[in-house]
Design an enzyme around this catalytic site. Sequence first.
Site, short mmCIF file in Angstrom:
data_model
loop_
_atom_site.label_atom_id
_atom_site.label_comp_id
_atom_site.label_asym_id
_atom_site.label_seq_id
_atom_site.Cartn_x
_atom_site.Cartn_y
_atom_site.Cartn_z
N CYS A 127 11.13 -11.56 26.28
CA CYS A 127 11.66 -11.61 24.64
C CYS A 127 11.73 -12.77 24.20
CB CYS A 127 12.95 -10.75 25.00
SG CYS A 127 13.94 -11.16 26.41
N HIS A 239 18.32 -12.59 20.22
CA HIS A 239 17.94 -13.91 20.98
C HIS A 239 17.86 -15.17 19.89
CE1 HIS A 239 18.15 -11.98 24.43
NE2 HIS A 239 16.98 -12.10 25.17
N1 NAP Z 1 16.55 -6.04 27.16
C1 NAP Z 1 15.76 -6.74 26.62
O1 NAP Z 1 15.65 -7.70 25.72
C2 NAP Z 1 14.18 -6.95 27.43
C3 NAP Z 1 13.19 -7.61 26.62
C4 NAP Z 1 12.09 -7.74 27.42
C5 NAP Z 1 11.72 -7.04 28.55
N2 NAP Z 1 12.89 -6.29 29.22
C6 NAP Z 1 12.51 -5.55 30.38
O2 NAP Z 1 12.49 -4.17 30.20
C7 NAP Z 1 12.84 -3.55 31.53
C8 NAP Z 1 13.98 -2.73 31.09
O3 NAP Z 1 15.11 -3.38 30.41
P1 NAP Z 1 16.46 -2.48 29.96
O4 NAP Z 1 17.23 -3.77 29.06
O5 NAP Z 1 16.20 -1.50 29.02
O6 NAP Z 1 17.18 -2.13 31.15
P2 NAP Z 1 18.40 -1.01 31.41
O7 NAP Z 1 18.98 -0.94 30.09
O8 NAP Z 1 19.09 -1.29 32.55
O9 NAP Z 1 17.38 0.30 31.66
C9 NAP Z 1 16.91 0.48 32.89
C10 NAP Z 1 15.91 1.75 32.69
O10 NAP Z 1 15.21 1.93 33.70
C11 NAP Z 1 15.56 3.22 34.48
N3 NAP Z 1 15.31 3.29 36.07
C12 NAP Z 1 16.15 2.73 36.90
N4 NAP Z 1 15.78 2.85 38.11
C13 NAP Z 1 14.72 3.77 38.04
C14 NAP Z 1 13.87 4.45 39.00
N5 NAP Z 1 13.96 4.30 40.00
N6 NAP Z 1 12.97 5.56 38.35
C15 NAP Z 1 12.83 5.60 37.04
N7 NAP Z 1 13.61 5.04 36.08
C16 NAP Z 1 14.41 4.13 36.68
C17 NAP Z 1 16.95 3.57 34.19
O11 NAP Z 1 17.14 5.02 34.25
P3 NAP Z 1 18.83 5.48 34.64
O12 NAP Z 1 19.54 5.47 33.43
O13 NAP Z 1 18.65 6.88 35.11
O14 NAP Z 1 19.41 4.42 35.75
C18 NAP Z 1 16.99 3.07 32.67
O15 NAP Z 1 16.19 4.10 32.02
C19 NAP Z 1 13.25 -4.68 32.32
O16 NAP Z 1 12.02 -4.89 33.24
C20 NAP Z 1 13.61 -5.96 31.42
O17 NAP Z 1 13.39 -7.06 32.06
C21 NAP Z 1 14.03 -6.30 28.57
#
Ligand code: NAP
Length: 334
Positions: A127, A239
């Site tokens: 990001c 950000h």
């Molecule tokens: N947030 C940002 O600004 C941003 C920006 C760029 C990239 N990212 C990247 O995007 C990814 C997700 O980030 P996020 O902020 O969305 O995280 P998050 O809110 O913690 O969400 C994680 C997601 O992954 C799912 N998950 C976890 N364990 C799993 C499994 N074993 N099988 C299938 N699904 C599973 C969770 O499902 P449950 O609800 O069932 O636990 C939830 O849907 C990360 O790699 C992060 O680094 C984030």
Amino acid sequence: MNIAIVGATGNVGRKILEVIEKLNFEFSQLYLIASDKSIGKKIIFKNKTYSIVGLSDFDFSKVKIAFFSAGSAIAEKWAPIAAKKTIVIDNSKHFRMDKDIPLVVPEVNADTLKNYKNKNIIANANCSTIQLVLALKPLHEQFKIKRVIVSTYQSVSGAGNAQMDELVEQSKKFLNKEKINPKNFTKQIAFNVIPHIDSFMEDRYTKEEWKMTVETKKILDSNILLTATCVRVPVFVGHSESVNIEFDSNVDSKKIRECLKKAPGCKVVDETKDGGYITPAESAGDHLTYISRIRDDNTKKNSINMWIVSDNLLKGAALNAVQIANVLIKKYIN
Ligand SMILES: NC(=O)c1ccc[n+]([C@@H]2O[C@H](COP(=O)([O-])OP(=O)(O)OC[C@H]3O[C@@H](n4cnc5c(N)ncnc54)[C@H](OP(=O)(O)O)[C@@H]3O)[C@@H](O)[C@H]2O)c1
């Protein structure tokens, strides 16, 4: 075209749904995938109710594109399995520096998508890198960037759902004068800032800082020198970055401002009056990346300072991923 979202219940996954709706991204069937604990949960999208399904028994041959936003460990294990049957657009850091995998910010290097078949996986940049390279690209083309010094002010949504909840909890405790025991942060985040994002590396930088350097080089130009300090701040979404850039050619802030006015995906809001700039809270929910506070660096020739703000869940993740899918569909797949 059928699509799947792995991590559909998360911060980024839910934003992918929002972007798909806003951009009128066309699909036939949509599959929403999350962890076992969410199987059977319902999500209403475009007046239709979808049941969350599990990852381990999902047949990826049912979809043309799978958006992955479930973190690095899931991507490492499951993206290569899925990529045997579909095209994966992954939001995690896991594949970004793989030389065979395109690392894409469509406004900057959409042409690298031509290599997507190498592994059938495309990486979404970090990001904090995405919003930076959006601004750097036209400046580098016109004036040739030598060196970038960036300090980030990154919102808690960049860390995930649990961290957003913890900011609320910690803030309540702080205001009630109760003891704060950080769970998902290394220190108190409410009414504080933490100069530490991702793990520490041998050279004392953090992995987030390293990512900004190596991803900018991979996306834009390996000759650009970049040093970063990444800081978590108690902001929910958006950000911010304070950026100092040194150029090879003759520049001043006026030329830079004119050039940035034409930058795709960006908007310059830069007035020297109260409120003549954009703050992260204002960027939340917006597809544009905002550039403000463009000034000459009075201590160094051909150098400028500026302030870049963007919604980290949208352009920093979900929007960028859907834009990648749009280019893929238009140019590379049928
Ligand atoms: N947030 C940002 O600004 C941003 C920006 C760029 C990239 N990212 C990247 O995007 C990814 C997700 O980030 P996020 O902020 O969305 O995280 P998050 O809110 O913690 O969400 C994680 C997601 O992954 C799912 N998950 C976890 N364990 C799993 C499994 N074993 N099988 C299938 N699904 C599973 C969770 O499902 P449950 O609800 O069932 O636990 C939830 O849907 C990360 O790699 C992060 O680094 C984030």
